[in-house]
Design a protein around this motif. Sequence first.
Motif, PDB file in Angstrom:
ATOM      1  N   SER A 123     -18.564  -6.953  -0.572  1.00  0.00           N
ATOM      2  CA  SER A 123     -19.608  -5.957  -0.802  1.00  0.00           C
ATOM      3  C   SER A 123     -20.083  -5.974  -2.252  1.00  0.00           C
ATOM      4  O   SER A 123     -21.285  -5.972  -2.526  1.00  0.00           O
ATOM      5  CB  SER A 123     -19.068  -4.568  -0.444  1.00  0.00           C
ATOM      6  N   ARG A 124     -19.139  -6.030  -3.187  1.00  0.00           N
ATOM      7  CA  ARG A 124     -19.507  -6.040  -4.599  1.00  0.00           C
ATOM      8  C   ARG A 124     -20.217  -7.336  -4.980  1.00  0.00           C
ATOM      9  O   ARG A 124     -21.114  -7.345  -5.810  1.00  0.00           O
ATOM     10  CB  ARG A 124     -18.283  -5.828  -5.498  1.00  0.00           C
ATOM     11  N   SER A 125     -19.822  -8.439  -4.365  1.00  0.00           N
ATOM     12  CA  SER A 125     -20.483  -9.714  -4.646  1.00  0.00           C
ATOM     13  C   SER A 125     -21.928  -9.689  -4.184  1.00  0.00           C
ATOM     14  O   SER A 125     -22.829 -10.118  -4.912  1.00  0.00           O
ATOM     15  CB  SER A 125     -19.738 -10.867  -3.962  1.00  0.00           C
ATOM     16  N   LEU A 126     -22.169  -9.178  -2.980  1.00  0.00           N
ATOM     17  CA  LEU A 126     -23.531  -9.056  -2.486  1.00  0.00           C
ATOM     18  C   LEU A 126     -24.357  -8.158  -3.395  1.00  0.00           C
ATOM     19  O   LEU A 126     -25.478  -8.490  -3.770  1.00  0.00           O
ATOM     20  CB  LEU A 126     -23.536  -8.485  -1.067  1.00  0.00           C
ATOM     21  N   THR A 157     -26.663 -15.699  -0.897  1.00  0.00           N
ATOM     22  CA  THR A 157     -25.575 -14.897  -0.323  1.00  0.00           C
ATOM     23  C   THR A 157     -25.086 -15.404   1.029  1.00  0.00           C
ATOM     24  O   THR A 157     -24.209 -14.794   1.625  1.00  0.00           O
ATOM     25  CB  THR A 157     -26.018 -13.429  -0.180  1.00  0.00           C
ATOM     26  N   GLU A 158     -25.624 -16.523   1.488  1.00  0.00           N
ATOM     27  CA  GLU A 158     -25.254 -17.049   2.811  1.00  0.00           C
ATOM     28  C   GLU A 158     -23.754 -17.220   2.998  1.00  0.00           C
ATOM     29  O   GLU A 158     -23.209 -16.858   4.034  1.00  0.00           O
ATOM     30  CB  GLU A 158     -25.951 -18.384   3.068  1.00  0.00           C
ATOM     31  N   SER A 159     -23.085 -17.774   2.025  1.00  0.00           N
ATOM     32  CA  SER A 159     -21.646 -18.004   2.192  1.00  0.00           C
ATOM     33  C   SER A 159     -20.872 -16.690   2.289  1.00  0.00           C
ATOM     34  O   SER A 159     -19.898 -16.604   3.028  1.00  0.00           O
ATOM     35  CB  SER A 159     -21.096 -18.861   1.051  1.00  0.00           C
ATOM     36  N   ILE A 160     -21.318 -15.680   1.583  1.00  0.00           N
ATOM     37  CA  ILE A 160     -20.669 -14.375   1.678  1.00  0.00           C
ATOM     38  C   ILE A 160     -20.890 -13.800   3.075  1.00  0.00           C
ATOM     39  O   ILE A 160     -19.967 -13.262   3.690  1.00  0.00           O
ATOM     40  CB  ILE A 160     -21.203 -13.402   0.607  1.00  0.00           C
TER      41      ILE A 160
END
Length: 169
Positions: A123-126, A157-160
């Motif tokens: 969530s924080r990465s996105l 953000t695809e990999s996330i």
Amino acid sequence: MESKAYSTITVTEIVRRSGVARQTFYRNYPDKDRILVEFLCHQFNRLEPRLAREAMSIEDLYRAIFQAWKQLIPPSLLANIRLADRKIRQIIFHSVTAVFEQQYSMYGLAADFVRSEFHHYASRSLSSVIHGLLVEWSLQDFKQSPENMGKLAHRLTESIHRYYLPAVL
């Protein structure tokens, strides 16, 4: 924020200008930052009826976020972004995080994943990616279209998403 940098505004100035008592202010907000976080969340949440009405892909959601940002963010906030006010950037990050938490819940994440530590990091990465793109896009005077920014955000953000929202992809 129309006449001075956000970081230099005090709670005393806010209560004086709004005509409320300091005690009333603190009864409703823990600090001045919460007012701006709530304002930004409200601006983003104006998308919610559209999101509920339309079956949106993640890329569509990102495009809608960029469109809302460009249309709904006041010039005073953009001016403070250009001042490189770190506090403003933190507040934008917190509001994006809050909106994502709310919006992604509609995609039906499994309860065990939502409670996991991994969910926190994903969530924080996105939020960090979108926050960085919104700020940089603002600094570049919206040179790219919201559609192009939505595509870029989705690609970045695809990999996330493969881990965060596997059922959606």
